[in-house]
Design a protein around this motif. Structure first.
Motif, PDB file in Angstrom:
ATOM      1  N   PRO A  24       0.813  -1.229   0.000  1.00  0.00           N
ATOM      2  CA  PRO A  24       0.000   0.000   0.000  1.00  0.00           C
ATOM      3  C   PRO A  24       0.840   1.270   0.000  1.00  0.00           C
ATOM      4  O   PRO A  24       0.521   2.239  -0.707  1.00  0.00           O
ATOM      5  CB  PRO A  24      -0.829  -0.129   1.286  1.00  0.00           C
ATOM      6  N   GLU A  25       1.944   1.273   0.765  1.00  0.00           N
ATOM      7  CA  GLU A  25       2.818   2.447   0.805  1.00  0.00           C
ATOM      8  C   GLU A  25       3.569   2.620  -0.516  1.00  0.00           C
ATOM      9  O   GLU A  25       3.674   3.725  -1.053  1.00  0.00           O
ATOM     10  CB  GLU A  25       3.820   2.316   1.959  1.00  0.00           C
ATOM     11  N   ILE A  26       4.100   1.536  -1.033  1.00  0.00           N
ATOM     12  CA  ILE A  26       4.846   1.608  -2.296  1.00  0.00           C
ATOM     13  C   ILE A  26       3.938   2.105  -3.417  1.00  0.00           C
ATOM     14  O   ILE A  26       4.306   3.005  -4.185  1.00  0.00           O
ATOM     15  CB  ILE A  26       5.454   0.232  -2.634  1.00  0.00           C
ATOM     16  N   LYS A  27       2.726   1.564  -3.494  1.00  0.00           N
ATOM     17  CA  LYS A  27       1.798   1.965  -4.565  1.00  0.00           C
ATOM     18  C   LYS A  27       1.346   3.417  -4.400  1.00  0.00           C
ATOM     19  O   LYS A  27       1.088   4.109  -5.377  1.00  0.00           O
ATOM     20  CB  LYS A  27       0.599   1.020  -4.576  1.00  0.00           C
ATOM     21  N   ARG A  28       1.296   3.864  -3.158  1.00  0.00           N
ATOM     22  CA  ARG A  28       0.917   5.256  -2.887  1.00  0.00           C
ATOM     23  C   ARG A  28       1.896   6.245  -3.517  1.00  0.00           C
ATOM     24  O   ARG A  28       1.518   7.339  -3.929  1.00  0.00           O
ATOM     25  CB  ARG A  28       0.877   5.455  -1.365  1.00  0.00           C
ATOM     26  N   TYR A  29       3.160   5.844  -3.601  1.00  0.00           N
ATOM     27  CA  TYR A  29       4.201   6.751  -4.099  1.00  0.00           C
ATOM     28  C   TYR A  29       4.672   6.435  -5.515  1.00  0.00           C
ATOM     29  O   TYR A  29       5.670   6.990  -5.973  1.00  0.00           O
ATOM     30  CB  TYR A  29       5.396   6.734  -3.138  1.00  0.00           C
ATOM     31  N   LEU A  30       3.969   5.564  -6.213  1.00  0.00           N
ATOM     32  CA  LEU A  30       4.359   5.264  -7.591  1.00  0.00           C
ATOM     33  C   LEU A  30       4.154   6.482  -8.488  1.00  0.00           C
ATOM     34  O   LEU A  30       3.265   7.312  -8.230  1.00  0.00           O
ATOM     35  CB  LEU A  30       3.512   4.103  -8.130  1.00  0.00           C
ATOM     36  N   PRO A  31       4.920   6.601  -9.566  1.00  0.00           N
ATOM     37  CA  PRO A  31       4.665   7.672 -10.532  1.00  0.00           C
ATOM     38  C   PRO A  31       3.263   7.514 -11.142  1.00  0.00           C
ATOM     39  O   PRO A  31       2.733   6.395 -11.222  1.00  0.00           O
ATOM     40  CB  PRO A  31       5.739   7.461 -11.617  1.00  0.00           C
ATOM     41  N   SER A  32       2.670   8.614 -11.561  1.00  0.00           N
ATOM     42  CA  SER A  32       1.312   8.542 -12.120  1.00  0.00           C
ATOM     43  C   SER A  32       1.282   7.781 -13.441  1.00  0.00           C
ATOM     44  O   SER A  32       0.273   7.162 -13.793  1.00  0.00           O
ATOM     45  CB  SER A  32       0.744   9.957 -12.321  1.00  0.00           C
ATOM     46  N   LYS A  33       2.397   7.811 -14.184  1.00  0.00           N
ATOM     47  CA  LYS A  33       2.479   7.068 -15.446  1.00  0.00           C
ATOM     48  C   LYS A  33       3.768   6.266 -15.483  1.00  0.00           C
ATOM     49  O   LYS A  33       4.824   6.751 -15.081  1.00  0.00           O
ATOM     50  CB  LYS A  33       2.434   8.026 -16.639  1.00  0.00           C
ATOM     51  N   ILE A  34       3.669   5.036 -15.958  1.00  0.00           N
ATOM     52  CA  ILE A  34       4.828   4.160 -16.088  1.00  0.00           C
ATOM     53  C   ILE A  34       4.858   3.610 -17.511  1.00  0.00           C
ATOM     54  O   ILE A  34       3.894   2.979 -17.947  1.00  0.00           O
ATOM     55  CB  ILE A  34       4.773   2.986 -15.087  1.00  0.00           C
ATOM     56  N   LYS A  35       5.950   3.885 -18.230  1.00  0.00           N
ATOM     57  CA  LYS A  35       6.097   3.290 -19.572  1.00  0.00           C
ATOM     58  C   LYS A  35       6.502   1.831 -19.438  1.00  0.00           C
ATOM     59  O   LYS A  35       5.690   0.931 -19.571  1.00  0.00           O
ATOM     60  CB  LYS A  35       7.110   4.089 -20.398  1.00  0.00           C
ATOM     61  N   ASP A  36       7.778   1.570 -19.151  1.00  0.00           N
ATOM     62  CA  ASP A  36       8.245   0.199 -18.915  1.00  0.00           C
ATOM     63  C   ASP A  36       8.693   0.079 -17.464  1.00  0.00           C
ATOM     64  O   ASP A  36       9.213   1.030 -16.870  1.00  0.00           O
ATOM     65  CB  ASP A  36       9.398  -0.153 -19.856  1.00  0.00           C
TER      66      ASP A  36
END
Length: 287
Positions: A24-36
């Motif tokens: 949950p914490e890691i996903k909270r701070y993911l970039p809004s867009k991920i290419k690869d």
């Protein structure tokens, strides 16, 4: 290509320092867009298996672990068949018989699928879920004496196999840098290296690979993190909340977050229980 998320796609091995509880914490701070997506210290794979990006690139130095990922992708039915045999035969004597393969030369005679089934069996029945090797690269974890270890999880293995195939995952076995050198602007790299030790004991600087991961490796990784930043690649790194890591990544202080994890799988008792860890990003988040 769109990958429809499957909740059964999740780790099929226990792993020291696994990130399932911190998702949950890691996903909270993911970039809004991920290419690869790149994960060069994949371990049990909790993060990439949860996010389920198309075309993930994963790597680990542990060749038995990576062989197991490849077998799950390419020969899952035979793998499950062998795991059922291990489940039927499971006992302390049988465990040590299987563990001895890397001492007697038997491991080199066996197929990739037999090696993978052994790896999962030892992982699920060994003490405390540890993967630990001696100086000769031989697994030296004692038998765990669990009542009903989950040796065979058909649904999860089939789901992970399907995802690895549909996503055209690229799977490397080697130095982490080789797996991420092609990352470009807009891509995302999640770095989960062997952690810096909580104690100051130099013996604590031992990873779950035979080569270890000491201070020089932590400094090299910081340099790689800086390189990714200069290339415009979004990167997140997990590590212990200790002075060494805070000093190495002090220029990322504004985008560093402290998270608390409960660690039950650790060869060092100081690393068990509730411990503070850090998530270090080279990009700004809204949180």
């Amino acid at each position: 290509m769109t990958i429809h998320k499957n909740p059964l796609v999740k780790p099929f091995v226990k792993w020291a320092g696994g990130k399932r509880q911190l998702l949950p914490e890691i996903k909270r701070y993911l970039p809004s867009k991920i290419k690869d997506y790149y994960e060069p210290f994949v371990g049990g794979g909790a993060v990439f298996l949860d996010i389920q990006c198309p075309h993930p690139v994963i790597n680990d130095f542990n060749d038995e672990l990576i062989n197991t990922y490849l077998v799950v992708r390419d020969d899952v039915d035979s793998l499950i068949h062998l795991l059922k045999k291990h489940e039927l035969n499971n006992s302390s004597d049988y465990y040590y018989q299987m563990r001895a393969w890397d001492r007697t030369g038997e491991l080199q005679k066996r197929s990739n699928t037999e090696r993978a089934a052994r790896f999962i069996y030892l992982n699920k029945t060994g003490f405390n879920g540890l993967f630990r090797v001696n100086s000769q690269g031989q697994i030296n974890v004692p038998y765990g004496r669990y009542k009903n270890p989950a040796i065979v999880n058909e649904e999860v293995l089939h789901a992970v196999s399907l995802y690895l195939n549909r996503s055209s995952a690229t799977i490397f076995n080697g130095d982490y840098y080789d797996a991420i050198k092609s990352a470009k602007k807009g891509d995302f790299v999640y770095l989960d290296p062997p952690y810096a030790p909580i104690s100051e004991d130099k013996q604590s600087f031992v990873g779950y690979t035979l080569n270890g991961f000491g201070r020089e490796e932590q400094e090299r990784l910081r340099d790689v993190f800086n390189e990714l930043t200069k290339r415009g690649v979004n990167a997140m790194l997990s590590n212990s909340k200790v002075q060494l890591i805070e000093d190495l990544y002090k220029e990322y202080q504004e985008t560093t977050r402290t998270v608390t994890a409960t660690r039950n799988i650790n060869s060092n008792s100081a690393g068990r229980g509730r411990v503070d860890e850090v998530l270090i990003m080279n990009y700004k988040t809204g949180n």
